[in-house]
Design a protein around this motif. Sequence first.
Motif, PDB file in Angstrom:
ATOM      1  N   TYR A 200       0.716  -0.954  -0.379  1.00 45.89           N
ATOM      2  CA  TYR A 200       0.267   0.407  -0.385  1.00 45.89           C
ATOM      3  C   TYR A 200       0.901   1.194   0.228  1.00 45.89           C
ATOM      4  O   TYR A 200       1.676   1.590   1.297  1.00 45.89           O
ATOM      5  CB  TYR A 200      -0.731   0.162   0.799  1.00 45.89           C
ATOM      6  N   LEU A 201       0.723   2.294  -0.996  1.00 43.85           N
ATOM      7  CA  LEU A 201       1.539   3.569  -1.788  1.00 43.85           C
ATOM      8  C   LEU A 201       0.591   4.548  -0.964  1.00 43.85           C
ATOM      9  O   LEU A 201      -0.430   4.840  -1.556  1.00 43.85           O
ATOM     10  CB  LEU A 201       2.157   3.163  -2.690  1.00 43.85           C
ATOM     11  N   SER A 202       1.192   5.001   0.334  1.00 41.33           N
ATOM     12  CA  SER A 202       0.528   6.869   0.719  1.00 41.33           C
ATOM     13  C   SER A 202       1.021   6.934   1.358  1.00 41.33           C
ATOM     14  O   SER A 202       1.747   6.674   2.102  1.00 41.33           O
ATOM     15  CB  SER A 202      -0.863   6.231   0.892  1.00 41.33           C
ATOM     16  N   SER A 203       1.274   8.573   0.737  1.00 46.44           N
ATOM     17  CA  SER A 203       1.888   9.476   1.573  1.00 46.44           C
ATOM     18  C   SER A 203       1.068   9.660   3.305  1.00 46.44           C
ATOM     19  O   SER A 203       1.615   9.721   4.616  1.00 46.44           O
ATOM     20  CB  SER A 203       2.155  10.920   1.194  1.00 46.44           C
ATOM     21  N   LYS A 204       0.116   9.185   3.249  1.00 44.85           N
ATOM     22  CA  LYS A 204      -0.622   9.093   4.643  1.00 44.85           C
ATOM     23  C   LYS A 204      -0.491   8.267   5.229  1.00 44.85           C
ATOM     24  O   LYS A 204      -0.720   7.348   6.844  1.00 44.85           O
ATOM     25  CB  LYS A 204      -2.129   9.399   4.687  1.00 44.85           C
ATOM     26  N   ILE A 205      -0.439   6.717   4.746  1.00 49.43           N
ATOM     27  CA  ILE A 205      -0.507   5.698   5.388  1.00 49.43           C
ATOM     28  C   ILE A 205       1.095   5.704   5.445  1.00 49.43           C
ATOM     29  O   ILE A 205       1.207   4.918   7.076  1.00 49.43           O
ATOM     30  CB  ILE A 205      -0.730   4.430   4.470  1.00 49.43           C
ATOM     31  N   ALA A 206       1.761   5.734   4.991  1.00 49.70           N
ATOM     32  CA  ALA A 206       3.371   5.542   5.212  1.00 49.70           C
ATOM     33  C   ALA A 206       4.354   7.040   4.143  1.00 49.70           C
ATOM     34  O   ALA A 206       4.992   7.079   3.374  1.00 49.70           O
ATOM     35  CB  ALA A 206       3.902   3.971   5.141  1.00 49.70           C
ATOM     36  N   PRO A 207       4.293   7.860   4.947  1.00 49.29           N
ATOM     37  CA  PRO A 207       5.234   8.788   4.445  1.00 49.29           C
ATOM     38  C   PRO A 207       6.803   8.145   3.818  1.00 49.29           C
ATOM     39  O   PRO A 207       7.288   7.642   5.300  1.00 49.29           O
ATOM     40  CB  PRO A 207       5.160   9.752   5.107  1.00 49.29           C
ATOM     41  N   GLY A 208       6.984   7.951   2.762  1.00 49.36           N
ATOM     42  CA  GLY A 208       7.862   7.687   2.884  1.00 49.36           C
ATOM     43  C   GLY A 208       8.944   6.225   2.354  1.00 49.36           C
ATOM     44  O   GLY A 208       9.947   6.201   2.049  1.00 49.36           O
ATOM     45  N   GLY A 209       7.869   5.564   2.599  1.00 44.14           N
ATOM     46  CA  GLY A 209       7.415   4.233   2.443  1.00 44.14           C
ATOM     47  C   GLY A 209       6.516   3.062   2.197  1.00 44.14           C
ATOM     48  O   GLY A 209       5.589   4.082   1.301  1.00 44.14           O
ATOM     49  N   TYR A 210       5.981   2.147   2.473  1.00 45.97           N
ATOM     50  CA  TYR A 210       4.985   1.949   2.208  1.00 45.97           C
ATOM     51  C   TYR A 210       4.309   0.298   3.390  1.00 45.97           C
ATOM     52  O   TYR A 210       5.181   0.446   4.207  1.00 45.97           O
ATOM     53  CB  TYR A 210       4.894   1.037   0.529  1.00 45.97           C
ATOM     54  N   ALA A 211       3.315   0.653   2.756  1.00 50.13           N
ATOM     55  CA  ALA A 211       2.834  -0.684   4.231  1.00 50.13           C
ATOM     56  C   ALA A 211       2.578  -1.943   3.168  1.00 50.13           C
ATOM     57  O   ALA A 211       2.447  -2.142   1.882  1.00 50.13           O
ATOM     58  CB  ALA A 211       1.197  -0.455   4.814  1.00 50.13           C
ATOM     59  N   TRP A 212       2.631  -2.711   4.366  1.00 50.46           N
ATOM     60  CA  TRP A 212       2.873  -4.694   3.653  1.00 50.46           C
ATOM     61  C   TRP A 212       1.678  -5.468   4.535  1.00 50.46           C
ATOM     62  O   TRP A 212       1.482  -5.431   5.875  1.00 50.46           O
ATOM     63  CB  TRP A 212       4.111  -4.995   3.497  1.00 50.46           C
ATOM     64  N   VAL A 213       0.910  -6.215   4.053  1.00 49.81           N
ATOM     65  CA  VAL A 213       0.392  -7.634   4.184  1.00 49.81           C
ATOM     66  C   VAL A 213       0.971  -8.704   3.740  1.00 49.81           C
ATOM     67  O   VAL A 213       0.390  -9.205   2.701  1.00 49.81           O
ATOM     68  CB  VAL A 213      -1.320  -7.487   4.021  1.00 49.81           C
TER      69      VAL A 213
END
Length: 395
Positions: A200-213
Motif C-alpha cells: 500500500y502506497l500513500s503519504s498518509k499511510i506510510a510517508p516515504g515508505g509503504y505498508a504491507w500485508v
Amino acid sequence: MKESYDVVVVGAGPAGSVAAYSAAKAGTSVLVLERRREIGVPVQCGEALSEDVLKEMNIKPDPSWAVNPTNSVKIVSPSGIAVRISERRVTGKVGYILNRKVFDKYLALRAAEAGADIRVGTYVDGLMFKDGKICGVRARGFEGNLKVESKVVIAADGVGSRVARWAGMNTAIKLDDFESGVQFQMVGVDFESPTMLEFYLSSKIAPGGYAWVFPKGEHLANVGLGVLGSRAERRAIDYLRDFVSSNPALAKGKVVEINAGGIPVCGPLKQTVKDNVVLVGDAARQVNALTGGGIDSAMRAGQIAGEVVAEAVKEGDVSEKRLKEYDKRWREKMGKSHERYFKAKNVLLSLSDRELDQLAETLSKVDFDRISLTDMLKVLVKSHPKLLWKLKGLV
C-alpha cells in the motif's frame, strides 16, 4: 572453544551464517559469535523471500520455515486503485513467507554441520589489533571475557555495525536513507488471496515508505510498514495502528507479536573491505533500497565472502587488496540492480499521491505476465512521457 580461528563471523543472521557455511565448507576454521541467546529472535523483517536464492544455494524449502508460498503481488495506490501481477502463469516462479525464527536457525545449523563453531549469548565489544591490523575480537558471554584471534573478521552485525566503525569504515546514513519499520503478526485477518503479497502506497499511510500485508497462513499475516524519518511526523507504530484500524480486512484481527527495526535504504557502502575485515548484509547496506528487503542479497554476499576469505586465508594474504575480490564479485552480481533500486526509490519519493494514482490507473489496465520493475517502467514511460525525465536511467 579455541582461542584462535581462521575466521570470526560477528552475527548469525542470514549473511553471517551463509558466510560461515561457505568458509567452513572450504576448509577454514570458523567461529560465529551471536549476541542474542536465541538465533532468529527478534524478527526484524517482513519475512518474504524469492525462491531464486534458495535454488542458487541448493537449499530445498522446508515447510518448517517456508511456511507459505507466494506467486502474486497487489500494489494499492493512495486512492485505492489496485495493480495485480501474477508470475506463476508464465515462469512457474514462487516466493515464500518465512518463519525467520526457524529459518535463521536452519542456516546456523547448516554452518555448524559444515564445521563452524557457534556461540550464542556472546557480545563482541571490541576488535584486537596487532601492528595496526585487526587480529581478532574481544567478547563477553557465559564463559566470561574472551579474546579470540583470527586472520579475518566478517562483520555481519547489522545496520548498526560496530565492527565496521571500529575498523574505521564510514557507515553514516542520511535521514532520507533510513526507514523505521514496525510489524504486527496478526491472527483473524482476511486477505484477497493467501498467496498474494499486498503493498500500500500513500503519504498518509506510510510517508516515504509503504505498508504491507504478507499472508503467513490461514487468517494469519505479517502486517507492517516502513516510514522515512525525514518525512514521518509520528512514530511508525502510530501509522501502523491507523492503517490496521482503517482497513476492514485487518481491523478485526488481533496482534500476537510486535517487531521493529531500522532499514537502510541508502544503497550499498562504497567500501566493504579493509585489511583483515569484510562487511556483509545490512552491515554493508546490501539492501534493496526500493523495497527494504535484504535477505537474498545478504545470503548471496555471505556466500561470496566465505569463498573469498577462505581462499585468502589459504594463500596467507588477507590484505585489503586481496579481499577486494569479494567487493568485485558481489558488485558484479548485484551492484547494477542495487543502483537501479536506489534510483527507483528516489523516483518514488518524488511522486505525489496524485501521480501515484495516475500511474496505478495505467498499470491496472495492463495484464502483466511477471513481477518485473522493468516491464512496469516501460509501460509508464510510454503512457506518461512527462515522467521520462524522472524515470531516466531506470528503463
